[in-house]
Motif scaffolding. Structure first.
Motif, PDB file in Angstrom:
ATOM      1  N   PRO A   1       0.807  -1.226   0.000  1.00 36.39           N
ATOM      2  CA  PRO A   1       0.000   0.000   0.000  1.00 36.39           C
ATOM      3  C   PRO A   1       0.836   1.271   0.000  1.00 36.39           C
ATOM      4  N   ARG A   2       0.198   2.351  -0.352  1.00 34.49           N
ATOM      5  CA  ARG A   2       0.800   3.684  -0.269  1.00 34.49           C
ATOM      6  C   ARG A   2       0.994   4.035   1.210  1.00 34.49           C
ATOM      7  N   VAL A   3       2.195   4.443   1.555  1.00 31.31           N
ATOM      8  CA  VAL A   3       2.543   4.714   2.950  1.00 31.31           C
ATOM      9  C   VAL A   3       2.421   6.206   3.220  1.00 31.31           C
ATOM     10  N   VAL A   4       1.546   6.535   4.190  1.00 36.04           N
ATOM     11  CA  VAL A   4       1.310   7.919   4.594  1.00 36.04           C
ATOM     12  C   VAL A   4       1.728   8.067   6.050  1.00 36.04           C
ATOM     13  N   ILE A   5       2.689   8.935   6.329  1.00 36.17           N
ATOM     14  CA  ILE A   5       3.192   9.148   7.680  1.00 36.17           C
ATOM     15  C   ILE A   5       2.450  10.320   8.305  1.00 36.17           C
ATOM     16  N   VAL A   6       2.029  10.147   9.560  1.00 33.75           N
ATOM     17  CA  VAL A   6       1.247  11.163  10.267  1.00 33.75           C
ATOM     18  C   VAL A   6       1.960  11.543  11.557  1.00 33.75           C
ATOM     19  N   GLU A   7       2.145  12.850  11.764  1.00 33.78           N
ATOM     20  CA  GLU A   7       2.802  13.350  12.972  1.00 33.78           C
ATOM     21  C   GLU A   7       2.030  14.517  13.564  1.00 33.78           C
ATOM     22  N   PRO A   8       2.239  14.791  14.865  1.00 32.84           N
ATOM     23  CA  PRO A   8       1.713  16.035  15.429  1.00 32.84           C
ATOM     24  C   PRO A   8       2.437  17.218  14.800  1.00 32.84           C
ATOM     25  N   GLU A   9       1.725  18.299  14.567  1.00 32.93           N
ATOM     26  CA  GLU A   9       2.398  19.483  14.037  1.00 32.93           C
ATOM     27  C   GLU A   9       3.409  20.036  15.039  1.00 32.93           C
ATOM     28  N   LEU A  10       3.266  19.646  16.313  1.00 33.75           N
ATOM     29  CA  LEU A  10       4.185  20.110  17.356  1.00 33.75           C
ATOM     30  C   LEU A  10       5.448  19.265  17.450  1.00 33.75           C
ATOM     31  N   ALA A  11       5.506  18.164  16.730  1.00 36.13           N
ATOM     32  CA  ALA A  11       6.680  17.273  16.798  1.00 36.13           C
ATOM     33  C   ALA A  11       6.818  16.546  15.469  1.00 36.13           C
ATOM     34  N   ALA A  12       7.285  17.270  14.468  1.00 34.12           N
ATOM     35  CA  ALA A  12       7.230  16.763  13.090  1.00 34.12           C
ATOM     36  C   ALA A  12       8.615  16.521  12.514  1.00 34.12           C
ATOM     37  N   CYS A  13       9.407  15.677  13.167  1.00 38.96           N
ATOM     38  CA  CYS A  13      10.777  15.466  12.687  1.00 38.96           C
ATOM     39  C   CYS A  13      10.813  14.697  11.370  1.00 38.96           C
ATOM     40  N   LEU A  14       9.889  13.775  11.148  1.00 39.62           N
ATOM     41  CA  LEU A  14       9.875  13.038   9.886  1.00 39.62           C
ATOM     42  C   LEU A  14       9.367  13.924   8.748  1.00 39.62           C
ATOM     43  N   PHE A  15       8.393  14.761   9.039  1.00 40.45           N
ATOM     44  CA  PHE A  15       7.890  15.729   8.065  1.00 40.45           C
ATOM     45  C   PHE A  15       9.024  16.638   7.590  1.00 40.45           C
ATOM     46  N   GLU A  16       9.812  17.140   8.535  1.00 37.04           N
ATOM     47  CA  GLU A  16      10.929  18.003   8.167  1.00 37.04           C
ATOM     48  C   GLU A  16      12.032  17.215   7.465  1.00 37.04           C
TER      49      GLU A  16
ATOM     50  N   CYS B   1       8.502  13.457  19.659  1.00 39.69           N
ATOM     51  CA  CYS B   1       9.908  13.127  19.417  1.00 39.69           C
ATOM     52  C   CYS B   1      10.484  14.103  18.397  1.00 39.69           C
ATOM     53  N   GLY B   2      11.657  14.657  18.714  1.00 38.37           N
ATOM     54  CA  GLY B   2      12.265  15.626  17.829  1.00 38.37           C
ATOM     55  C   GLY B   2      13.404  15.089  16.988  1.00 38.37           C
ATOM     56  N   GLU B   3      13.830  13.853  17.261  1.00 43.81           N
ATOM     57  CA  GLU B   3      14.986  13.310  16.558  1.00 43.81           C
ATOM     58  C   GLU B   3      14.632  11.964  15.935  1.00 43.81           C
ATOM     59  N   PRO B   4      14.641  11.854  14.610  1.00 47.87           N
ATOM     60  CA  PRO B   4      14.267  10.587  13.971  1.00 47.87           C
ATOM     61  C   PRO B   4      15.342   9.525  14.139  1.00 47.87           C
ATOM     62  N   SER B   5      14.925   8.286  14.102  1.00 51.88           N
ATOM     63  CA  SER B   5      15.857   7.160  14.090  1.00 51.88           C
ATOM     64  C   SER B   5      16.465   7.026  12.696  1.00 51.88           C
ATOM     65  N   GLY B   6      17.788   6.972  12.637  1.00 52.90           N
ATOM     66  CA  GLY B   6      18.451   6.847  11.349  1.00 52.90           C
ATOM     67  C   GLY B   6      18.063   5.583  10.610  1.00 52.90           C
ATOM     68  N   LEU B   7      17.979   4.456  11.328  1.00 53.94           N
ATOM     69  CA  LEU B   7      17.571   3.196  10.705  1.00 53.94           C
ATOM     70  C   LEU B   7      16.185   3.316  10.102  1.00 53.94           C
ATOM     71  N   ALA B   8      15.273   3.895  10.877  1.00 55.84           N
ATOM     72  CA  ALA B   8      13.908   4.040  10.400  1.00 55.84           C
ATOM     73  C   ALA B   8      13.850   4.941   9.175  1.00 55.84           C
ATOM     74  N   TRP B   9      14.605   6.036   9.202  1.00 53.83           N
ATOM     75  CA  TRP B   9      14.564   6.963   8.076  1.00 53.83           C
ATOM     76  C   TRP B   9      15.084   6.309   6.802  1.00 53.83           C
ATOM     77  N   ASP B  10      16.070   5.435   6.903  1.00 58.01           N
ATOM     78  CA  ASP B  10      16.565   4.739   5.717  1.00 58.01           C
ATOM     79  C   ASP B  10      15.431   4.018   4.991  1.00 58.01           C
ATOM     80  N   ILE B  11      14.519   3.419   5.761  1.00 59.28           N
ATOM     81  CA  ILE B  11      13.382   2.719   5.160  1.00 59.28           C
ATOM     82  C   ILE B  11      12.338   3.705   4.659  1.00 59.28           C
ATOM     83  N   LEU B  12      11.978   4.684   5.484  1.00 60.75           N
ATOM     84  CA  LEU B  12      10.907   5.599   5.122  1.00 60.75           C
ATOM     85  C   LEU B  12      11.274   6.458   3.915  1.00 60.75           C
ATOM     86  N   ALA B  13      12.557   6.770   3.757  1.00 62.93           N
ATOM     87  CA  ALA B  13      12.978   7.557   2.596  1.00 62.93           C
ATOM     88  C   ALA B  13      12.669   6.837   1.292  1.00 62.93           C
ATOM     89  N   GLU B  14      12.607   5.506   1.342  1.00 62.60           N
ATOM     90  CA  GLU B  14      12.327   4.717   0.138  1.00 62.60           C
ATOM     91  C   GLU B  14      10.878   4.252   0.044  1.00 62.60           C
TER      92      GLU B  14
END
Length: 397
Positions: free
Chosen positions: A258-273, A296-309
């Motif tokens: 499926p199409r992956v849609v990430i949802v964050e609070p506007e007050l803590a949007a580290c993945l959005f940024e 959370c203000g700091e994304p996990s590097g491992l997680a971001w590697d996956i989400l970026a793709e």
């Protein structure tokens, strides 16, 4: 009844995912299989329910909504029970193997064969509540001391739940990221072992094990679904949940994932940024969100590697639509089975409803009457006082 979702301002970034192999490389099929074999052997294991919200789906104009309700998970109230406890076992397995000079089986740790040795291995972590509760539960089962760091805004109810499982709870001033830093510093100074759900340079094994544990939840959902969803809306936080689910869905469905849609609070949007900048990006938390587990203000590097793709879209939502979503689920406003959920659990559902109230955003997300949406209800009522206040009408707690 849904007017509040029309008023909420939803931020959206359309990502341009770079297709690669992170969904297979960062978290392999073997990682998921090993976690599945271990966790499904634990006492009390049962799959959590996949609740079809057909009344709400008809109301907002989609074909299907399936809500994976993690509230009953091992009596701990959240999906985190799958990650922190499993990662704790793996940390103990590695350290016992070094100390004893032999291969150590997870089964033997589970059955208490190394309980005396585990008593000399202190495990620590920072938490907004649910991860620490899972770690404390695991440490109690395996015989390891547990020390949990929480920040100023974590509710006392969540702190007491960890103390009840034998953890030493240390409350600090500052936010979640400050508690992560202190946990790392004190672990290094004292020879303790950090069991974190977020990674940093040189620290990847426990976060990978945490995400592998979450794969149990994804496999259960895939086995219960008759057809692949068209969309999955996933909470942000440090990204571990979202990355694990995205990788699990990719491995299960392949090109039909499926199409992956990430949802964050506007007050803590580290993945959005991070999506805006095209790289993992930290943000400062100026104000705490009602969605405590996602602050959370700091994304996990491992997680971001996956989400970026894997992630196609990143959304931010205002706190104003969270409590109404909790009440909508619990009150079964459209004839669906009632679900009692915590604040962080409903981020995806809140975003979905708001998106369907906005024709332009719906079009950008590819949502229409044929859409089949999977949601991860990541927690149940993990703080009864907060839930009670929301159900009485409070929109901020």
């Amino acid at each position: 009844m849904l007017d509040v979702f029309t008023c909420g301002a939803i931020g959206h970034i359309a990502a341009n995912p770079s297709k690669g192999e992170a969904a297979y490389r960062v978290l392999s099929q073997v990682d998921f299989d090993d976690a599945w074999a271990e966790i499904t052997s634990w006492d009390g294991y049962v799959p959590t329910p996949l609740v079809e919200l057909s009344g709400l789906a008809a109301k907002i104009g989609v074909d299907r909504i399936d809500y994976k309700h993690e509230g009953p998970r091992f009596g701990l109230g959240s999906f985190k029970a799958l990650g922190g406890s499993y990662a704790a076992m793996r940390v103990l397995q590695r350290e016992l193997g070094k100390r004893l000079g032999c291969d150590v089986r997870l089964e033997d740790i589970r059955n208490g064969a190394y309980r005396d040795a585990c008593a000399g291995i202190t495990l620590v972590s920072a938490t907004d509540g649910n991860h620490g509760r899972s770690l404390a539960w695991g440490c109690q089962r395996f015989g390891a001391p547990c020390r949990i760091y929480i920040h100023a805004e974590v509710s006392e109810g969540r702190a007491e739940a960890m103390r009840a499982l034998g953890a030493e709870v240390v409350r600090i001033e500052g936010d979640y990221d400050d508690s992560v830093l202190l946990a790392k510093q004190e672990a290094e100074k004292n020879g303790w072992f950090v069991v974190s759900d977020t990674s940093w340079p040189g620290y990847v094994d426990p976060p990978r094990d945490v995400m592998a544990g979450y794969g149990v939840m994804t496999r259960e959902a895939c086995e219960a679904l008759e057809r692949a969803p068209t969309h999955v809306f996933l909470q942000g936080g440090v990204g571990g949940l979202a990355a694990s689910v995205a990788a699990g869905l990719r491995q299960h469905y392949g090109a039909d994932a499926p199409r992956v849609v990430i949802v964050e609070p506007e007050l803590a949007a580290c993945l959005f940024e991070s999506a805006r900048n095209g790289r993992a990006t930290n943000v400062a938390i100026a104000e705490e969100t009602i969605m405590a587990g996602l602050s959370c203000g700091e994304p996990s590097g491992l997680a971001w590697d996956i989400l970026a793709e894997e992630a196609s879209d990143f959304l931010t939502i205002p706190d104003s639509i969270v409590a109404p979503t909790v009440r909508l689920l619990a009150n079964a406003d459209y004839g669906d089975p009632p679900v009692e959920a915590g604040e962080s659990a409903v981020a995806g559902l809140a975003a979905l409803i708001a998106a369907r109230r906005n024709p332009e955003l719906s079009a950008r997300l590819g949502l229409d009457h044929s859409s089949r949406v999977l949601l991860i209800g990541s927690e149940g009522v993990t703080d009864p006082e907060i839930f009670s206040a929301i159900m009485k009408g409070a929109d901020r707690v």
